[in-house]
Design a protein around this motif. Sequence first.
Motif, PDB file in Angstrom:
ATOM      1  N   GLY A 130     -14.791  -5.825 -15.842  1.00 37.76           N
ATOM      2  CA  GLY A 130     -14.648  -6.324 -14.480  1.00 37.76           C
ATOM      3  C   GLY A 130     -13.257  -6.823 -14.144  1.00 37.76           C
ATOM      4  O   GLY A 130     -13.052  -7.399 -13.080  1.00 37.76           O
ATOM      5  N   ARG A 131     -12.315  -6.585 -15.016  1.00 37.62           N
ATOM      6  CA  ARG A 131     -10.949  -7.026 -14.755  1.00 37.62           C
ATOM      7  C   ARG A 131     -10.207  -5.963 -13.955  1.00 37.62           C
ATOM      8  O   ARG A 131     -10.333  -4.774 -14.215  1.00 37.62           O
ATOM      9  CB  ARG A 131     -10.214  -7.279 -16.066  1.00 37.62           C
ATOM     10  N   ARG A 132      -9.433  -6.469 -13.003  1.00 33.91           N
ATOM     11  CA  ARG A 132      -8.633  -5.552 -12.189  1.00 33.91           C
ATOM     12  C   ARG A 132      -7.362  -5.155 -12.941  1.00 33.91           C
ATOM     13  O   ARG A 132      -6.819  -5.930 -13.711  1.00 33.91           O
ATOM     14  CB  ARG A 132      -8.232  -6.219 -10.883  1.00 33.91           C
ATOM     15  N   PHE A 133      -6.934  -3.939 -12.665  1.00 34.77           N
ATOM     16  CA  PHE A 133      -5.679  -3.464 -13.241  1.00 34.77           C
ATOM     17  C   PHE A 133      -5.082  -2.450 -12.277  1.00 34.77           C
ATOM     18  O   PHE A 133      -5.762  -1.944 -11.385  1.00 34.77           O
ATOM     19  CB  PHE A 133      -5.888  -2.853 -14.634  1.00 34.77           C
ATOM     20  N   PHE A 134      -3.810  -2.208 -12.438  1.00 32.65           N
ATOM     21  CA  PHE A 134      -3.140  -1.224 -11.604  1.00 32.65           C
ATOM     22  C   PHE A 134      -2.858   0.018 -12.439  1.00 32.65           C
ATOM     23  O   PHE A 134      -2.373  -0.074 -13.559  1.00 32.65           O
ATOM     24  CB  PHE A 134      -1.847  -1.777 -10.999  1.00 32.65           C
ATOM     25  N   ALA A 181       5.366   9.665 -13.803  1.00 33.47           N
ATOM     26  CA  ALA A 181       4.311   8.652 -13.782  1.00 33.47           C
ATOM     27  C   ALA A 181       4.709   7.523 -12.837  1.00 33.47           C
ATOM     28  O   ALA A 181       5.836   7.029 -12.895  1.00 33.47           O
ATOM     29  CB  ALA A 181       4.068   8.109 -15.183  1.00 33.47           C
ATOM     30  N   GLY A 182       3.816   7.148 -11.935  1.00 30.57           N
ATOM     31  CA  GLY A 182       4.057   6.061 -11.000  1.00 30.57           C
ATOM     32  C   GLY A 182       4.938   6.406  -9.816  1.00 30.57           C
ATOM     33  O   GLY A 182       5.235   5.547  -8.991  1.00 30.57           O
ATOM     34  N   GLU A 183       5.342   7.649  -9.685  1.00 28.78           N
ATOM     35  CA  GLU A 183       6.247   8.050  -8.603  1.00 28.78           C
ATOM     36  C   GLU A 183       5.672   7.743  -7.216  1.00 28.78           C
ATOM     37  O   GLU A 183       6.411   7.497  -6.269  1.00 28.78           O
ATOM     38  CB  GLU A 183       6.547   9.545  -8.730  1.00 28.78           C
ATOM     39  N   PHE A 184       4.344   7.734  -7.098  1.00 28.29           N
ATOM     40  CA  PHE A 184       3.712   7.496  -5.802  1.00 28.29           C
ATOM     41  C   PHE A 184       3.029   6.139  -5.736  1.00 28.29           C
ATOM     42  O   PHE A 184       2.094   5.939  -4.974  1.00 28.29           O
ATOM     43  CB  PHE A 184       2.715   8.617  -5.495  1.00 28.29           C
ATOM     44  N   GLY A 185       3.503   5.200  -6.548  1.00 27.20           N
ATOM     45  CA  GLY A 185       2.942   3.860  -6.529  1.00 27.20           C
ATOM     46  C   GLY A 185       1.825   3.707  -7.544  1.00 27.20           C
ATOM     47  O   GLY A 185       1.831   4.313  -8.606  1.00 27.20           O
ATOM     48  N   ALA A 186       0.850   2.854  -7.177  1.00 26.13           N
ATOM     49  CA  ALA A 186      -0.261   2.570  -8.082  1.00 26.13           C
ATOM     50  C   ALA A 186      -1.502   2.280  -7.255  1.00 26.13           C
ATOM     51  O   ALA A 186      -1.423   1.972  -6.071  1.00 26.13           O
ATOM     52  CB  ALA A 186       0.084   1.378  -8.968  1.00 26.13           C
ATOM     53  N   ARG A 187      -2.633   2.406  -7.922  1.00 26.62           N
ATOM     54  CA  ARG A 187      -3.886   2.027  -7.267  1.00 26.62           C
ATOM     55  C   ARG A 187      -4.579   1.022  -8.166  1.00 26.62           C
ATOM     56  O   ARG A 187      -4.382   0.999  -9.380  1.00 26.62           O
ATOM     57  CB  ARG A 187      -4.768   3.232  -7.003  1.00 26.62           C
ATOM     58  N   MET A 188      -5.395   0.199  -7.539  1.00 22.75           N
ATOM     59  CA  MET A 188      -6.099  -0.808  -8.313  1.00 22.75           C
ATOM     60  C   MET A 188      -7.372  -0.208  -8.892  1.00 22.75           C
ATOM     61  O   MET A 188      -8.075   0.559  -8.239  1.00 22.75           O
ATOM     62  CB  MET A 188      -6.448  -2.013  -7.440  1.00 22.75           C
TER      63      MET A 188
END
Length: 172
Positions: free
Chosen positions: A129-133, A116-123
């Motif tokens: 309407g709240r942003r999250f990664f 999990a998360g090995e390739f980073g994150a996306r928003m």
Amino acid sequence: MPRIEITSDTLTEALARLSEALSDTAPLMQDIGEYMVKSTNDNFASGSDPDGKPWAPRSQATLDAYAARKDKPGPRPLIGPTKSLSGTISYKAGADEVSWGSNMIYAAVQQFGAEAGEFGARMGVNKKGRRFFMPIPWGNIPARPFLGVGKDDDTAIVEIVTEYVESAVSDR
């Protein structure tokens, strides 16, 4: 006792045919490529790696994600409703080599697995309407090898090569 006589012309011609066949093995590589595509598709059908070891089952999180999308998972891991990955297995043969695989961007992750998360994150944006990664991938993905040369493949490839050589030296 039976006696076989080989004249120098016969031997010379057979060796010439063999030499010609071995100077460009593209037809042999094509035969091996076709075999390996079929063998790889058999891996998808059985849900196992090239040596017959079953792939890891889908996790509950994956099954829950299918349910949330109101999507039905396929019968085995790596077999989804569209069969995208298994439908893209192809080969490329050259004069002295053959390669096979998939051009799908996620094929390597399925073959080798990923944390999990090995390739980073996306928003992402939630319903409020709240942003999250969100990590990429969002969960651990176990390796499910579908490519490779198993024991049965070794035997089959030797047979393909043997037939190629025998055909080259015979006068057919």
